[in-house]
Design an enzyme around this catalytic site. Structure first.
Site, mmCIF file in Angstrom:
data_model
loop_
_atom_site.group_PDB
_atom_site.id
_atom_site.type_symbol
_atom_site.label_atom_id
_atom_site.label_comp_id
_atom_site.label_asym_id
_atom_site.label_seq_id
_atom_site.Cartn_x
_atom_site.Cartn_y
_atom_site.Cartn_z
ATOM 1 N N CYS A 249 56.635 36.175 -53.429
ATOM 2 C CA CYS A 249 55.718 35.366 -52.624
ATOM 3 C C CYS A 249 55.739 35.868 -51.185
ATOM 4 O O CYS A 249 56.806 36.063 -50.591
ATOM 5 C CB CYS A 249 56.113 33.886 -52.667
ATOM 6 S SG CYS A 249 54.883 32.873 -51.826
ATOM 7 N N HIS B 110 53.998 42.475 -60.018
ATOM 8 C CA HIS B 110 52.606 42.375 -59.558
ATOM 9 C C HIS B 110 52.451 43.443 -58.473
ATOM 10 O O HIS B 110 52.884 43.234 -57.337
ATOM 11 C CB HIS B 110 52.345 40.967 -59.005
ATOM 12 C CG HIS B 110 50.988 40.816 -58.406
ATOM 13 N ND1 HIS B 110 50.728 39.987 -57.340
ATOM 14 C CD2 HIS B 110 49.806 41.388 -58.717
ATOM 15 C CE1 HIS B 110 49.445 40.061 -57.025
ATOM 16 N NE2 HIS B 110 48.866 40.900 -57.840
HETATM 17 C C1 LIG Z 1 46.907 30.055 -56.188
HETATM 18 C C2 LIG Z 1 48.026 30.994 -56.543
HETATM 19 C C3 LIG Z 1 49.333 30.519 -56.571
HETATM 20 C C4 LIG Z 1 50.388 31.365 -56.920
HETATM 21 N N1 LIG Z 1 51.659 30.863 -56.996
HETATM 22 C C5 LIG Z 1 52.684 31.681 -57.366
HETATM 23 C C6 LIG Z 1 54.013 31.180 -57.522
HETATM 24 O O1 LIG Z 1 54.292 29.981 -57.366
HETATM 25 N N2 LIG Z 1 54.989 32.062 -57.860
HETATM 26 C C7 LIG Z 1 54.728 33.408 -58.074
HETATM 27 O O2 LIG Z 1 55.647 34.169 -58.380
HETATM 28 N N3 LIG Z 1 53.479 33.890 -57.977
HETATM 29 C C8 LIG Z 1 52.461 33.065 -57.637
HETATM 30 N N4 LIG Z 1 51.183 33.563 -57.577
HETATM 31 C C9 LIG Z 1 50.935 34.976 -57.979
HETATM 32 C C10 LIG Z 1 50.609 35.042 -59.475
HETATM 33 O O3 LIG Z 1 51.704 34.643 -60.266
HETATM 34 C C11 LIG Z 1 50.207 36.464 -59.892
HETATM 35 O O4 LIG Z 1 51.267 37.343 -59.609
HETATM 36 C C12 LIG Z 1 48.958 36.957 -59.171
HETATM 37 O O5 LIG Z 1 47.943 35.953 -59.159
HETATM 38 C C13 LIG Z 1 48.393 38.233 -59.839
HETATM 39 O O6 LIG Z 1 48.055 37.986 -61.178
HETATM 40 P P1 LIG Z 1 46.509 37.789 -61.643
HETATM 41 O O7 LIG Z 1 45.756 39.000 -61.158
HETATM 42 O O8 LIG Z 1 46.582 37.702 -63.137
HETATM 43 O O9 LIG Z 1 46.030 36.531 -60.984
HETATM 44 C C14 LIG Z 1 50.126 32.726 -57.228
HETATM 45 C C15 LIG Z 1 48.794 33.198 -57.214
HETATM 46 C C16 LIG Z 1 47.758 32.354 -56.884
HETATM 47 C C17 LIG Z 1 46.344 32.886 -56.902
#
Ligand SMILES: Cc1cc2nc3c(=O)[nH]c(=O)nc-3n(C[C@H](O)[C@H](O)[C@H](O)COP(=O)(O)O)c2cc1C
Length: 331
Positions: A106, A175
């Site tokens: 994060c 990520h």
């Molecule tokens: C609104 C939002 C909240 C998120 N909260 C967290 C979280 O609490 N912990 C975490 O490790 N990643 C968090 N992420 C990152 C996601 O877990 C993920 O790594 C990121 O969205 C990329 O994946 P995607 O392209 O499938 O969305 C968050 C992402 C978004 C958009």
């Protein structure tokens, strides 16, 4: 590409699709919704603050609810105090979670300010103290969720991965975006491939998977053991099912919305139900061309039944055809 089961430590996981941790979204209500539709093998909680978890009783805390159908569930902890992280981890596994993840990704300012999240990737000594402390309290799966780092620095990322493996972490989720990237640039899947080559524990790839073809490409290009899906699942909670079955989901979106409301009412504190529902609509409505308009109308309503009526009226319009690829816009 086949969707093979995989294992994290001793935990066997039937489907290599993982629901990402998403703050304010992946509470028990949303996880149950995804589980009921099917296809997802492993679920994450939202990030849980180790200061709070260490200092409170977990009984009857809705944020810590595990749910019934969504399993296994990994509880994600955020923090950098080894004792608090270890105490929280112990409480969470005693409570029934199936494993622990340490949030090392994060990069929100208010998280970094405390030295949490991605800051741990900058300070390997502190990272080692935290991971060792948590490792000592449980033999259950221990994961770490990384991003590329503050900047893209492949060598540093690989060193971090190796360190985690040496400290006894059972799987790493990556990520591949830097803090500076935000969501503005595409994720760099080649960094996932690099990490897969470099460590012998399973790597869960994450970033920009929005349908089955993205998912197959990620597995093929990176060799990762499993694929984690975040934003895509907020828009299409049925995406896991679609990917695994390689079919287009033919369910009724209104039924999904209604079921979600029922699950929110069951799992989330009453004062949060409306807020969480509006947040969900902001993503879910991207399935249709007029999502901005729909969100604006929904967010003005006070009562859930009225919101559901508004949604029904929109979705029953003849021009309400689901888009092929949801618009994610700027985040
Ligand atoms: C609104 C939002 C909240 C998120 N909260 C967290 C979280 O609490 N912990 C975490 O490790 N990643 C968090 N992420 C990152 C996601 O877990 C993920 O790594 C990121 O969205 C990329 O994946 P995607 O392209 O499938 O969305 C968050 C992402 C978004 C958009």
């Amino acid at each position: 590409v086949t969707f093979s089961p995989f294992a994290i430590g001793k935990l066997k996981i039937a489907s290599p699709l993982v629901l990402a941790p998403i703050a304010d979204f992946t509470h028990a209500a949303f996880r149950e919704l995804v589980a009921e539709i099917g296809g997802c093998g492993l679920f994450y909680t939202e990030m849980l603050n180790s200061r709070m978890v260490a200092g409170q009783s977990l009984d009857n805390d809705p944020y810590i609810a595990i749910g019934e159908k969504a399993a296994p569930v990994i509880a994600q902890l955020i923090g950098n105090d080894p004792d608090k992280m270890a105490e929280s981890a112990r409480k969470l596994v005693d409570h029934g979670f199936h494993g622990i993840d340490i949030n090392c990704g994060c990069s929100r300012h208010r998280i970094r300010r405390f030295g949490w999240g991605v800051t741990l990737m900058e300070d390997h000594e502190q990272l080692a103290r935290v991971v060792s402390a948590v490792r000592r309290v449980t033999p259950l799966p221990l994961l770490a969720k990384l991003r590329s780092g503050m900047q893209h620095d492949t060598e540093k990322l690989l060193r971090c991965g190796k360190l985690l493996e040496d400290l006894g972490v059972d799987a790493i989720c990556l990520h591949p975006r830097s803090s500076a990237d935000g969501f503005k640039r595409p994720s760099r899947w080649e960094e996932i491939a690099g990490l897969v080559e470099h460590v012998s524990i399973p790597v869960i790839g994450n970033g920009d998977v929005f349908d089955g073809s993205d998912c197959r490409r990620m597995l093929q290009l990176t060799g990762c053991a499993a694929v984690m899906i975040g934003r895509g699942a907020l828009v299409r909670p049925w995406m896991f099912h679609e990917i695994i079955d390689d079919t287009r989901w033919s369910g009724d979106p209104l039924a999904v919305i209604r079921r979600y409301v029922a699950l929110l009412q069951h799992y989330v504190p009453q004062e949060l139900v409306r807020k969480r529902f509006v947040q969900f609509c902001n993503w879910f409505s991207r399935n249709w061309p007029f999502h901005r308009q729909l969100c604006a109308v929904i967010s003005k309503q006070k009562e859930i039944p009225v919101m559901l009526d508004v949604l029904r009226d929109y979705l029953e319009r003849p021009d309400c055809v689901m888009v092929d690829r949801p618009f994610l816009g700027r985040l």
